[in-house]
Enzyme design. Structure first.
Site, PDB file in Angstrom:
ATOM      1  N   TRP A 196     107.171  71.232 -41.648  1.00 33.32           N
ATOM      2  CA  TRP A 196     106.497  72.341 -40.978  1.00 33.32           C
ATOM      3  C   TRP A 196     106.837  73.661 -41.654  1.00 33.32           C
ATOM      4  CZ3 TRP A 196     106.982  71.338 -34.958  1.00 33.32           C
ATOM      5  CH2 TRP A 196     106.117  70.285 -34.615  1.00 33.32           C
TER       6      TRP A 196
ATOM      7  N   GLU B  10     103.667  76.690 -16.818  1.00 30.58           N
ATOM      8  CA  GLU B  10     104.038  75.303 -16.531  1.00 30.58           C
ATOM      9  C   GLU B  10     105.529  75.137 -16.229  1.00 30.58           C
ATOM     10  OE1 GLU B  10     102.128  76.390 -18.936  1.00 30.58           O
ATOM     11  OE2 GLU B  10     100.423  75.045 -19.309  1.00 30.58           O
TER      12      GLU B  10
ATOM     13  N   LYS C 288     101.353  72.170 -41.110  1.00 32.24           N
ATOM     14  CA  LYS C 288     101.942  70.848 -41.312  1.00 32.24           C
ATOM     15  C   LYS C 288     101.676  70.417 -42.758  1.00 32.24           C
ATOM     16  CE  LYS C 288     101.137  70.757 -36.569  1.00 32.24           C
ATOM     17  NZ  LYS C 288     100.192  71.678 -35.905  1.00 32.24           N
TER      18      LYS C 288
ATOM     19  N   THR D  81      96.588  78.579 -16.002  1.00 33.73           N
ATOM     20  CA  THR D  81      96.891  79.142 -17.317  1.00 33.73           C
ATOM     21  C   THR D  81      95.607  79.759 -17.851  1.00 33.73           C
ATOM     22  OG1 THR D  81      96.322  77.095 -18.442  1.00 33.73           O
ATOM     23  CG2 THR D  81      98.600  77.365 -17.764  1.00 33.73           C
TER      24      THR D  81
END
Lengths: 552, 552
Positions: free
Chosen positions: A449, A331, A444, A187
């Site tokens: 959120w 992933e 947050k 990555t």
């Protein structure tokens, strides 16, 4: 009680053997920039993959688990490497040629690559780094490009064609454990060191089957797929493997990734399918508008990497190219979701909305949403949480931490082994994912959120705003609160109160508790090397008192 | 080097969980013979499968690896059993309700079934056998039918609906090893005892993915599949599992398998796909000719079990139902080949010939041909040999021999573990299988093989011949030679010389060395219970001197 079925491993060599025999006349066509494109049959790829494996083993001493890197464009030789290296038991390591040189060096050394197969046109990128790549024993060069830059290299230099010539055209591929490492992809790592995902034969085989399922890409041997997404980018979304399972022809652009040659190869080679990130399509659309061409063969376009803007999707629809959204990451091999509308929405006004989602999870990808407090959230299309996934082609760790053990950072893997994607979004009751933000960018605030992306899009829909980036900043009472940084259009006189009222108005309908108190005018939003908003720069500038902030 | 991918097993519970959630509104429709069909959503199937598993575990004491049999038609409850039993860790054993009673008894005892779930309409078949089924502790009855025939049964009798009522609608399905036994199916066994194939979670999962691949059945959630092939016949060709992966709706005929109700359900429920053996379609075609109906929804028909006659395929083409041939057997799960023409033949005059083959092997099924002397034969479309196959959904043994170990008879499995299919045929260079005979019926003459089926078809194309069967008989010089037994049409005067000359003529082009020397007129060709030529009766009658044979 055990079954009585045969215990046959799922191996990449099986895909190669099948594709090069049963679909032996299917073709890999590589664009050459001038004259006829280069054509090689799947049967030819199979023979040359065997020759390459013999050469790697007998001439270069590659043995099980040795890492063999590729620094290549999408072309027939890269497909040969894709099959030869894992099938013989070694590990293919595709190098991202767009990485900054120091990351490339870090990655080659971390993987301890023994060999690199490199396109001649990329030698100017590789040559200056060789001094820092002590594990590299062999450089195999394929295709045009000046070799003189390799003078003085301590690694042995080979010509690809000479190396494989006159070797046997079949190879007795070993019967490996299906969990053996097959290929690696790092990555790019916006924070911290790059991290290597190690795919297995099993994961790639299962992923290939999924790609060929009706509700994924759904291609047959009557199709030709233009693979614009690079082979170093999550195995080109699995297309080279998947197409050898079903005989889908491959059209490879090599280094000709600019809008004009792409338009030319679509007109000339008539692919039915193409796969790329949105920016490629944006460029192609401009090219086709400026210089119309017959691109009518191309009826399906898979877009992933980032969300496709609705305007782009509509523009492609009008050209007869149906965009299909997909979501995934390094992933996840990468196929995580594909946005094929459910039967009940097909042909209705809901259809477009479904196509704009990231898509639906296939049976092999389990998904859950985790809220700010670690709680599981319902699939109701409204509750936003961090997406976590599990499945046979999802990573459970990264390659070698400092102690040479698999690396399982707590921010990437849950205690029960699920991948934390870092993406925040909702899932509808029928399993469609809509991403709203990156977890690191979400604000947050008091156990709830706030999506930075939603605020940004709302702000940028105001006629006076050129750009807007929203980041979380520390707040004594709420933990975090949004800071809105705004680039005003030239001559604009809008003030913060007006913009805040606009967010709360019927035009945007942002909830009152989500409205930013902190505002700042900036000259430009800082960007990363790939053009995304660089929010960590904004957060740092705020922390260092480097922004002129107004509190409403 | 091991990969870093998650180690997630391929389990049937995953297919159930996915289908009942993501495709929760897809439906299983069961024909009831009168009034509205019965409809149940995939979500409902999921809840009731959980309830059934709770009942089996808590009320009936079913534990891991216990065999739970079904004696049922195709219906929603049978689908519930399909998912509940393997998902909880037990083994589903589907009983073939067409078997002679003594075989049914043998099979239930060999599998040591603890529970049987049975449709009420099938109790008259089960009840008389109960005295001979000592392992059976529980009988669970579902649907209409007189229960009084069970009076005096030593096993406990339960009503399906009462048993599952009020139990939890979710179940914490165990994380099994994917190689665990999931379900069993016995081959009907024309010679010797029936033999049990034990499918694993892994084999069924992979097979389901294959069924959903574009070049297999290629269905999506916009489709409805009419599953005529019984659920006790190789898991209904994998359709119940495969459809829960992708949301394809299921239309189940229950016990209404006659041409008239099948035509009625096609007109009423508008399936897009159907799967059955050729005899079903032959009957449906006659019905539709006698009484035309709107069956235009049905565009794809999968035919397997035995070869589809070209005339039937053409007749269905004319009705707009495209027949797709497939080949498989109980030991192959069953998907072995599917006859989708290759890209180069689509739309050409070769297309129909490709559709008449048994089809092409998918990547996961390896195939080879073994000749009379055990040698490997080329894929040239001409060399005929016994087909052997290998793959993750191909059986490698049968359930429990006399010593309770897996049974691997040398005539069914090669030394290196491949399945010997008992089918003889050719494979083309591009992987299309054409079957010509059963290995046991082929005539092994001087190290070459003569197809009995080819000779029979040639003979039956003569205007004077009503039926003809060709069998191998011992021959001192050649090992075996063909014996032609012929049923002449009434009033025919054809003699053997004429028929033999006809075989050699341009009409048939049978090679000289293949022409039979031995001929016999019979009144009728003996048939098995399913209407196939019973060649072992002919061979026995020849051996016992019971045929009047002329030697030319």
């Amino acid at each position: 009680m055990l079954s009585t079925m045969q215990d046959v491993p799922l191996l990449i060599s099986r895909i190669l053997t099948h594709g090069s025999r049963v679909h032996g006349t299917s073709q890999v066509t590589t664009w050459t920039g001038e004259g006829e494109p280069h054509r090689r049959s799947f049967a030819g790829i199979g023979e040359r993959a065997a020759q390459l494996a013999h050469a790697l083993r007998d001439e270069l001493g590659v043995t099980d688990n040795d890492r063999v890197a590729t620094l290549m464009w999408n072309n027939a030789e890269h497909v040969e490497a894709y099959f030869a290296i894992p099938s013989m038991g070694a590990v293919l390591h595709t190098l991202n040629l767009r990485l900054p040189p120091e990351q490339l060096v870090w990655i080659v050394n971390h993987a301890a690559d023994k060999v690199v197969v490199v396109n001649g046109s990329l030698l100017p990128l590789l040559a200056p780094l060789l001094d820092k790549l002590p594990t590299l024993e062999h450089i195999v060069v394929s295709g045009p490009g000046d070799r003189s830059v390799l003078a003085g290299a301590s690694a042995r230099v080979h010509e690809y064609e000479e190396l494989i010539a006159d070797r046997p055209r079949t190879y007795d591929w070993p019967e490996l454990d299906e969990r053996t490492a097959a290929s690696m992809c790092y990555t790019s790592g916006t924070t911290g060191d790059p991290k290597g995902v190690v795919y297995s034969h099993r994961s790639i085989y299962l992923h290939s089957m999924q790609v060929n399922m009706t509700q994924s890409m759904g291609l047959t041997d009557q199709d030709t797929s233009l693979v614009v997404v690079p082979q170093f980018h999550v195995n080109a979304w699995g297309l080279p493997h998947a197409t050898f399972m079903t005989g889908v022809n491959l059209l490879m652009p090599d280094r000709f990734l600019q809008p004009a040659p792409l338009a030319e190869m679509i007109e000339g080679e008539k692919p039915t399918h193409a796969a790329a990130v949105p920016t490629i399509w944006q460029g192609l659309l401009a090219e086709l508008t400026a210089k119309p061409r017959d691109v009518s063969s191309l009826v399906q376009v898979t877009i992933g990497g980032s969300a496709c803007p609705p305007s782009l999707m509509k523009a492609f629809d009008e050209l007869g190219m149906r965009v299909c959204h997909a979501w995934g990451m390094t992933e996840t091999s990468p196929l995580g979701t594909v946005a094929r509308p459910p039967a009940h929405a097909v042909g209705t006004e809901d259809e477009f909305a479904y196509r704009l989602t990231q898509g639906r999870f296939p049976a092999s990808v389990e998904a859950r949403l985790t809220g700010p407090g670690g709680e599981r959230l319902p699939w109701d299309g409204e509750s936003a949480g961090e997406l976590e996934v599990r499945g046979p082609w999802i990573a459970g760790a990264y390659y070698n931490g400092p102690d040479a053990e698999p690396l399982r950072p707590a921010d990437k893997f849950s205690e029960d082994g699920w991948l934390k994607t870092g993406d925040v979004g909702t899932i509808s009751a029928d399993g469609f994912l809509t991403l709203t933000d990156r977890a690191k960018d979400v604000i947050k605030s008091g156990g709830e959120w706030i999506s930075s992306v939603e605020l940004e899009n709302a702000l940028m829909s105001h006629p006076d705003v050129a750009e807007a980036a929203v980041v979380a900043v520390p707040d004594e009472k709420w933990g975090e609160r949004p800071l809105a940084t705004v680039v005003l259009k030239e001559g604009s006189t809008a003030d913060f109160e007006t913009l805040r009222a606009f967010l709360a108005s019927d035009a945007c309908r942002i909830a009152k508790w989500q409205l930013p108190e902190r505002w700042s005018i900036v000259e430009a939003v800082p960007k990363t090397s790939v053009g995304k908003f660089d929010k960590k720069v904004l957060r740092r500038r705020y922390a260092e008192g480097d922004l002129d902030v107004t509190q409403l």
